[in-house]
Structures are given as structure tokens and as C-alpha cells.
Design a protein around this motif. Structure first.
Motif, PDB file in Angstrom:
ATOM      1  N   ILE A 159     -89.664 130.851  37.297  1.00 48.90           N
ATOM      2  CA  ILE A 159     -89.171 131.254  35.983  1.00 48.90           C
ATOM      3  C   ILE A 159     -87.703 131.611  36.106  1.00 48.90           C
ATOM      4  CG2 ILE A 159     -91.387 132.102  35.120  1.00 48.90           C
ATOM      5  CD1 ILE A 159     -90.635 134.846  35.651  1.00 48.90           C
ATOM      6  N   ALA A 160     -86.973 131.502  34.998  1.00 51.99           N
ATOM      7  CA  ALA A 160     -85.540 131.824  35.030  1.00 51.99           C
ATOM      8  C   ALA A 160     -85.053 132.212  33.637  1.00 51.99           C
ATOM      9  CB  ALA A 160     -84.749 130.624  35.543  1.00 51.99           C
ATOM     10  N   PHE A 161     -84.285 133.298  33.579  1.00 52.65           N
ATOM     11  CA  PHE A 161     -83.645 133.702  32.328  1.00 52.65           C
ATOM     12  C   PHE A 161     -82.335 132.941  32.170  1.00 52.65           C
ATOM     13  CE2 PHE A 161     -86.018 137.784  32.813  1.00 52.65           C
ATOM     14  CZ  PHE A 161     -86.517 137.895  31.522  1.00 52.65           C
ATOM     15  N   PHE A 214     -83.157 133.174  26.516  1.00 52.24           N
ATOM     16  CA  PHE A 214     -84.246 132.248  26.804  1.00 52.24           C
ATOM     17  C   PHE A 214     -84.862 132.514  28.178  1.00 52.24           C
ATOM     18  CE2 PHE A 214     -81.252 129.880  24.089  1.00 52.24           C
ATOM     19  CZ  PHE A 214     -82.083 129.629  22.998  1.00 52.24           C
ATOM     20  N   LEU A 215     -86.163 132.256  28.244  1.00 54.31           N
ATOM     21  CA  LEU A 215     -86.854 132.329  29.530  1.00 54.31           C
ATOM     22  C   LEU A 215     -87.539 130.972  29.735  1.00 54.31           C
ATOM     23  CD1 LEU A 215     -87.841 134.141  31.946  1.00 54.31           C
ATOM     24  CD2 LEU A 215     -89.867 134.619  30.572  1.00 54.31           C
ATOM     25  N   ALA A 216     -87.186 130.307  30.830  1.00 56.48           N
ATOM     26  CA  ALA A 216     -87.806 129.018  31.136  1.00 56.48           C
ATOM     27  C   ALA A 216     -88.894 129.250  32.174  1.00 56.48           C
ATOM     28  CB  ALA A 216     -86.751 128.056  31.687  1.00 56.48           C
ATOM     29  N   VAL A 217     -90.023 128.587  32.000  1.00 53.72           N
ATOM     30  CA  VAL A 217     -91.186 128.816  32.858  1.00 53.72           C
ATOM     31  C   VAL A 217     -91.758 127.479  33.311  1.00 53.72           C
ATOM     32  CG1 VAL A 217     -93.453 129.927  32.994  1.00 53.72           C
ATOM     33  CG2 VAL A 217     -91.729 130.843  31.430  1.00 53.72           C
ATOM     34  N   TYR A 218     -91.951 127.322  34.606  1.00 53.95           N
ATOM     35  CA  TYR A 218     -92.523 126.092  35.128  1.00 53.95           C
ATOM     36  C   TYR A 218     -93.834 126.400  35.839  1.00 53.95           C
ATOM     37  CZ  TYR A 218     -93.089 122.195  38.467  1.00 53.95           C
ATOM     38  OH  TYR A 218     -93.588 121.166  39.217  1.00 53.95           O
ATOM     39  N   ILE A 257     -90.369 126.955  27.217  1.00 56.03           N
ATOM     40  CA  ILE A 257     -89.163 127.744  26.970  1.00 56.03           C
ATOM     41  C   ILE A 257     -89.519 128.810  25.936  1.00 56.03           C
ATOM     42  CG2 ILE A 257     -86.733 127.701  26.242  1.00 56.03           C
ATOM     43  CD1 ILE A 257     -87.119 125.851  28.580  1.00 56.03           C
ATOM     44  N   TRP A 258     -89.194 130.044  26.269  1.00 55.27           N
ATOM     45  CA  TRP A 258     -89.504 131.188  25.401  1.00 55.27           C
ATOM     46  C   TRP A 258     -88.210 131.819  24.946  1.00 55.27           C
ATOM     47  CZ3 TRP A 258     -94.764 132.482  24.666  1.00 55.27           C
ATOM     48  CH2 TRP A 258     -95.650 131.695  25.441  1.00 55.27           C
ATOM     49  N   GLN A 259     -88.214 132.275  23.694  1.00 60.12           N
ATOM     50  CA  GLN A 259     -87.023 132.929  23.169  1.00 60.12           C
ATOM     51  C   GLN A 259     -87.330 134.388  22.893  1.00 60.12           C
ATOM     52  OE1 GLN A 259     -85.412 131.150  19.623  1.00 60.12           O
ATOM     53  NE2 GLN A 259     -83.456 132.202  19.869  1.00 60.12           N
ATOM     54  N   THR A 260     -86.388 135.229  23.253  1.00 59.77           N
ATOM     55  CA  THR A 260     -86.557 136.659  22.958  1.00 59.77           C
ATOM     56  C   THR A 260     -86.261 136.903  21.494  1.00 59.77           C
ATOM     57  OG1 THR A 260     -85.712 137.110  25.139  1.00 59.77           O
ATOM     58  CG2 THR A 260     -85.885 138.974  23.668  1.00 59.77           C
TER      59      THR A 260
END
Ligand SMILES: *[C@@H]1O[C@H](CO)[C@@H](O)[C@H](O)[C@H]1NC(C)=O
Ligand SMILES: *[C@@H]1O[C@H](CO)[C@@H](O)[C@H](O)[C@H]1NC(C)=O
Length: 260
Positions: free
Chosen positions: A182-184, A190-194, A203-206
């Protein structure tokens, strides 16, 4: 020193009590009690290598126990883990080095212990990874210096996000399987999650709540197909290379660019 018969009597003992007792001995003033402290340190290392998962769970239960005792008592207690934090951190470092797969499986409770033992005041000027460099090997842990959020991807696809500024946390069920990386984004939006086993990147948005009060929420904004990584011990990495662009680096050297 050997722990003779440990395998035999281990099921019959209270691991938490044993660990706390040894941690207390290990933290004894070393100038006066060198030998006892050393024996305790060695015993802790042996027990951690013999039953890594049980040790992680016992330590994290201690954090939970301390937390709930704080809510029921007026007198400020000193957590036994904090008093022995040098040894607790040494055990976790040893586990990351020698029992990587177990640590990955229990990475969420491992981080509960780290958050409890590390001096979070230092985050004003430092990165979380500077406080405890061994976690740089765990790509399913990400810290955002801009927002002081620590995100941890668990083995069941859940992500825990700790807001270290106000000690709030939330869990989102982002995937169905182990989170590989994962990476901000640098602004923390944004938080990217693999998750390799899901063959997906999300991809998640705060989302800041009304007037920035209360807790921010994570909202899924994109889900994309991604390659499956074979290796169990070397995980892929996600790296942001622009405001809306990131790279997936697989452990076999293959790179792909992801645009959001
Ligand atoms: C313990 O309490 C702190 C502060 O309230 C919280 O941030 C943390 O998540 C709690 N840890 C656990 C394991 O419950
Ligand atoms: C690397 O692994 C990916 C995913 O398993 C695969 O698609 C790709 O062909 C591999 N690349 C090389 C150079 O082996």
C-alpha cells in the motif's frame, strides 16, 4: 542457554505472564544485574523464535489490556511494555528478520505494539519508518508524513488506518486476500492498495467530513486488474511517481505504470 523441554511445557503455561516476567528482568539495571538481564534477553529471543505468532499475539493483547485498564482507572498506569520497550522492539525486529511470513500474517497486531511502544512525539520531525527502520521491509505498511496517518494492510484484505495525530483508527475491508503493498500519495489524499492474490489494485480517497470535524472516511474511487505476484516472501511495491500516477514494481523486476 537452552530452554529444555519448552515444547513440552509451552501449552501449559501462560505465555503473557512468562513474557512480562522476562521483559521485567531484561530491563533490570544492567550495570548491577548483567547476568540476569542477559539470561532474560536470551530467553525472550528463544521463545520468540520458537513461537513467533503466539508472542506477537501475547504482546498485542497486553496493549489491549493496558488500553482498557486506562479507561477504568483514574491512576495513570505505566504499561509493562513501555518500561521494557527496548526489548519489545528488539523482539519485533528479530521476528521481521527471521519470521517474515508470520509477521506479515499478523502485521496489524504488530503495528498495535509498535504504536504503543514508539515515541510518537518524534513524528513532528520524523517519518514513522525512522522511528523503527525494520518496518521498511514490510510494504503493506505505509505512513503519510503530511497527515500523520499510518495504514496497514492485513492478511485478510482489511486495512487499518491509524490517525496518529488524534489516536483514532478505522478499518476498511478493501480486498479479500492478503494485501501485498500500500502507498499514500504525497499529499495523503489517495491510498493505493495492491492485493496480488486478488489480482487487483484499488485506489481510495480520503474524504474529510463536514468542516473537517470528526473522522475522515475512505472512499473507493477506482479498482483495476493487476498482475499476480508469485513470490510469498518478496512482495511487490507500489510507488507514487506523480500526483495521479504510480508504479507497480514486481519482485521479478517487471514494472507497470498506473494512472488514476
Ligand atoms: C490503544 O489506545 C490508543 C489510544 O486510545 C489507540 O489509538 C490504539 O489503537 C489502541 N490500541 C489497541 C490495540 O486497542
Ligand atoms: C513477472 O511476473 C509477472 C506477474 O506474475 C508476469 O506477468 C511477467 O511476465 C513476469 N516477468 C518476467 C520478466 O518474468
Amino acid at each position: 542457554m537452552k530452554l529444555l523441554g519448552f515444547a513440552l511445557w509451552q501449552p501449559h503455561l501462560d505465555l503473557s505472564k512468562l513474557l512480562l516476567g522476562l521483559l521485567e528482568l531484561a530491563a533490570l539495571d544492567e550495570t548491577k544485574n548483567t547476568e540476569i538481564a542477559l539470561i532474560a534477553k536470551n530467553s525472550l529471543s528463544l521463545i520468540a523464535s520458537f513461537c513467533p505468532k503466539a508472542v506477537i499475539i501475547a504482546l498485542s493483547k497486553e496493549v489491549i489490556r493496558y488500553n482498557s485498564s486506562l479507561q477504568t482507572t483514574q491512576i495513570p498506569l505505566v504499561s509493562p511494555l513501555i518500561a521494557s520497550k527496548t526489548d519489545v522492539l528488539r523482539i519485533i525486529e528479530q521476528l521481521i528478520e527471521n519470521h517474515y511470513v508470520d509477521v506479515v500474517e499478523l502485521v496489524i497486531p504488530v503495528c498495535d505494539v509498535l504504536i504503543h511502544c514508539l515515541d510518537l512525539q518524534l513524528l513532528k520531525h520524523q517519518n514513522f519508518h525512522d522511528l523503527f527502520p525494520p518496518i521498511s521491509k514490510l510494504y503493506m505498511i505505509a505512513f503519510c508524513p503530511a497527515t500523520k496517518k499510518l495504514a496497514i494492510g492485513g492478511n485478510n484484505g482489511a486495512i487499518v488506518i491509524h490517525e496518529l495525530k488524534n489516536m483514532k483508527s478505522q478499518t476498511i475491508q478493501a480486498h479479500n486476500n492478503l494485501i501485498s503493498s500500500i502507498a499514500f500519495s504525497s499529499d495523503g489524499k489517495f491510498l493505493a492498495v495492491y492485493a496480488s492474490k486478488d489480482a487487483k489494485i484499488t485506489i481510495w480517497q480520503t474524504h474529510q467530513s463536514f468542516l473537517g470535524m470528526g473522522q475522515s472516511q475512505m472512499k473507493l474511487i477506482k479498482s483495476m486488474a493487476a498482475p499476480i505476484e508469485i513470490s510469498e516472501t518478496v512482495h511487490a511495491r507500489l510507488v507514487w511517481i506523480g500526483a495521479k500516477m504510480l508504479k507497480l514494481l514486481l519482485s521479478n523486476g517487471t514494472e507497470s505504470i498506473i494512472q488514476i
